[in-house]
Design a protein around this motif. Structure first.
Motif, PDB file in Angstrom:
ATOM      1  N   LEU A 133       9.576  16.324  -2.303  1.00 46.79           N
ATOM      2  CA  LEU A 133       8.769  16.432  -3.552  1.00 46.79           C
ATOM      3  C   LEU A 133       7.410  15.989  -3.524  1.00 46.79           C
ATOM      4  O   LEU A 133       6.840  15.845  -4.411  1.00 46.79           O
ATOM      5  N   HIS A 134       6.892  15.662  -2.053  1.00 43.92           N
ATOM      6  CA  HIS A 134       5.792  14.980  -1.901  1.00 43.92           C
ATOM      7  C   HIS A 134       4.529  15.505  -2.749  1.00 43.92           C
ATOM      8  O   HIS A 134       3.481  15.126  -3.283  1.00 43.92           O
ATOM      9  N   ASP A 135       4.699  16.933  -2.548  1.00 40.58           N
ATOM     10  CA  ASP A 135       3.475  17.878  -3.221  1.00 40.58           C
ATOM     11  C   ASP A 135       3.706  18.469  -4.654  1.00 40.58           C
ATOM     12  O   ASP A 135       2.997  19.420  -4.675  1.00 40.58           O
ATOM     13  N   VAL A 136       4.626  17.623  -5.250  1.00 44.45           N
ATOM     14  CA  VAL A 136       5.044  18.399  -6.509  1.00 44.45           C
ATOM     15  C   VAL A 136       3.832  18.458  -7.504  1.00 44.45           C
ATOM     16  O   VAL A 136       3.548  19.247  -8.448  1.00 44.45           O
ATOM     17  N   GLU A 185      -6.445  15.328  -7.157  1.00 47.77           N
ATOM     18  CA  GLU A 185      -5.431  14.853  -8.283  1.00 47.77           C
ATOM     19  C   GLU A 185      -4.089  15.132  -8.072  1.00 47.77           C
ATOM     20  O   GLU A 185      -3.118  14.600  -8.965  1.00 47.77           O
ATOM     21  N   HIS A 186      -3.613  15.927  -7.183  1.00 50.24           N
ATOM     22  CA  HIS A 186      -2.116  16.288  -7.187  1.00 50.24           C
ATOM     23  C   HIS A 186      -1.462  15.134  -6.768  1.00 50.24           C
ATOM     24  O   HIS A 186      -0.079  15.035  -7.216  1.00 50.24           O
ATOM     25  N   THR A 187      -1.881  14.005  -6.143  1.00 44.07           N
ATOM     26  CA  THR A 187      -0.986  12.790  -5.775  1.00 44.07           C
ATOM     27  C   THR A 187      -0.634  12.084  -7.150  1.00 44.07           C
ATOM     28  O   THR A 187       0.513  11.785  -7.551  1.00 44.07           O
ATOM     29  N   TYR A 202       1.401   8.324  -2.890  1.00 40.36           N
ATOM     30  CA  TYR A 202       0.740   7.565  -1.832  1.00 40.36           C
ATOM     31  C   TYR A 202       0.647   8.203  -0.514  1.00 40.36           C
ATOM     32  O   TYR A 202       0.192   7.746   0.424  1.00 40.36           O
ATOM     33  N   HIS A 203       0.976   9.612  -0.411  1.00 37.28           N
ATOM     34  CA  HIS A 203       0.975  10.230   0.836  1.00 37.28           C
ATOM     35  C   HIS A 203      -0.430  10.659   1.514  1.00 37.28           C
ATOM     36  O   HIS A 203      -0.523  10.908   2.651  1.00 37.28           O
ATOM     37  N   HIS A 204      -1.517  10.454   0.624  1.00 40.20           N
ATOM     38  CA  HIS A 204      -2.646  10.810   0.897  1.00 40.20           C
ATOM     39  C   HIS A 204      -3.467   9.423   1.339  1.00 40.20           C
ATOM     40  O   HIS A 204      -4.837   9.464   1.303  1.00 40.20           O
ATOM     41  N   GLU A 205      -2.867   8.201   1.154  1.00 35.64           N
ATOM     42  CA  GLU A 205      -3.596   6.927   1.343  1.00 35.64           C
ATOM     43  C   GLU A 205      -3.918   6.840   2.744  1.00 35.64           C
ATOM     44  O   GLU A 205      -2.862   7.546   3.437  1.00 35.64           O
ATOM     45  N   ALA A 229       4.139  12.770   8.612  1.00 35.57           N
ATOM     46  CA  ALA A 229       4.805  13.988   8.776  1.00 35.57           C
ATOM     47  C   ALA A 229       4.076  15.059   7.862  1.00 35.57           C
ATOM     48  O   ALA A 229       3.994  16.174   8.634  1.00 35.57           O
ATOM     49  N   ASP A 230       3.337  14.829   7.031  1.00 37.39           N
ATOM     50  CA  ASP A 230       2.576  15.901   6.287  1.00 37.39           C
ATOM     51  C   ASP A 230       1.483  16.458   7.099  1.00 37.39           C
ATOM     52  O   ASP A 230       1.108  17.663   7.328  1.00 37.39           O
ATOM     53  N   VAL A 231       0.910  15.533   7.656  1.00 37.33           N
ATOM     54  CA  VAL A 231      -0.483  15.913   8.346  1.00 37.33           C
ATOM     55  C   VAL A 231      -0.089  16.679   9.820  1.00 37.33           C
ATOM     56  O   VAL A 231      -0.421  17.786   9.918  1.00 37.33           O
TER      57      VAL A 231
HETATM   58 FE   LIG Z   1      -0.298  16.549  -0.341  1.00 38.73          FE
END
Ligand SMILES: [Fe+2]
Length: 343
Positions: free
Chosen positions: A196-199, A225-227, A249-252, A278-280
């Motif tokens: 759900l990180h990008d919900v 803003e998606h975060t 917090y996944h873009h911190e 993981a995301d990058v």
């Molecule tokens: Fe993201």
């Protein structure tokens, strides 16, 4: 109904005979004349109840119980002791060890029969309840995961090019958590959080999400803003309070230059630092509207380059190990499509 198995242990054969007369018709009754014999029986077959003489030459009842219970699977077998004028202290000690009941000698058949049948009824009730709780828990977990996947479908329906991204990020994050020593429950939570990180992308206009050229500062501001949006959406699922942190917090960045809060190092919740790697990685090796996929080796170098600035170096180290031992490749090739591709 299948008969319950009762193991009766007593060095006195007269007692065993009485026990047999009382219990044989209702139970699958097994007899042993020593603690050693009882241990041998239990190692082959697990009885539903053990009726045991407390005082026996050699291994006494308490010691036999202790040894039987050393085996994890045997810890729930109820023990009933047969006692002949033992002290109350002795009885208390046995109860402390987990004995279910006492029956005093000389054995009174009507008492023996009733006590045993009462305990077996309680045991059945207990097992029933346990099975029901287990089943409910399983249903609840399944429902939670199905709901999460329904949301993943919504996220991915927004932009077909990111199809499978959520599942892969969840897979890498889960592998990281496992390798970092998280327990089973936390690993599962990390998986769900990764899904759900990008919900929050649900709240971003398609025109911006799918834009092929360079984003204006304003558009980039909106994407960021998606975060916060994701954190806000997931905060509503209070029983799974852990979900929101991944989205938030996944873009911190480890050096404090990320968003939305510009947190630094360990200030960033660990789940955020895990999902960031993981995301990058997944974004690098996947096609995007604005770029072609990068090959794995180049992506690996990018991750290494970001260690200590963008990413937590400890987590990068674990991720590189997972790349080297083939885990990352395996997750990548196994990641299932959550939405059928359009014809
Ligand atoms: Fe993201």
């Amino acid at each position: 109904m299948k008969k319950h198995t009762i193991l009766a242990v007593d060095d006195d054969r007269t007692n065993l005979q009485i026990v047999r007369d009382v219990l044989e018709k209702d139970y699958d009754l097994q007899l042993a004349i020593s603690g050693e014999m009882a241990l041998r029986f239990v190692s082959r077959r697990r009885p539903d109840l053990i009726l045991m003489d407390l005082m026996m030459p050699g291994m006494d009842g308490k010691e036999t119980m202790r040894r039987i219970r050393m085996e994890n699977a045997n810890q729930k077998i109820p023990f009933v002791f047969l006692t002949a004028n033992q002290s109350p202290e002795e009885e208390a000690a046995c109860l402390d060890m987990g004995a279910s009941d006492f029956i005093s000698k000389p054995i009174v058949p009507s008492v023996l029969e009733r006590r045993i049948s009462r305990i077996m009824e309680l045991e059945d009730f207990h097992h029933d309840l346990e099975a029901k709780v287990e089943e409910k828990t399983r249903q609840y977990q399944e429902l939670a995961l199905e709901s999460i996947f329904a949301i993943v479908n919504i996220i991915e329906a927004k932009d077909e090019i990111t199809e499978g991204h959520s599942v892969r990020v969840a897979g890498y994050s889960m592998a990281l958590a496992k390798a970092m020593g998280y327990d089973e429950q936390r690993v599962e939570e990390v998986y769900q959080t990764g899904l759900l990180h990008d919900v929050g992308k649900i709240g971003i206009p398609d025109l911006i999400l799918k834009k092929e050229g360079k984003l204006t500062n304003e558009e980039y501001g909106e994407i960021k803003e998606h975060t916060s949006i994701g954190g806000h959406i997931l905060a509503a699922i209070e029983t799974m309070g852990y979900l929101a942190d991944g989205a938030k917090y996944h873009h911190e960045r480890y050096d404090g230059t990320g968003y939305p809060q510009g947190l630094k190092g360990d200030e960033i919740p660990e789940i955020g630092r895990i999902i960031a790697v993981a995301d990058v990685f997944d974004a690098l090796v996947s096609k995007r509207h604005y770029k072609e996929p990068m090959d794995t080796e180049a992506a690996r170098n990018e991750i290494i380059r970001g260690s200590g600035t963008q990413f937590d170096p400890k987590i990068v180290e674990v991720f590189l190990k997972l790349m080297d031992d083939g885990t990352v490749d395996r997750i990548r090739s196994q990641s299932i499509r959550v939405r059928e591709p359009e014809e």
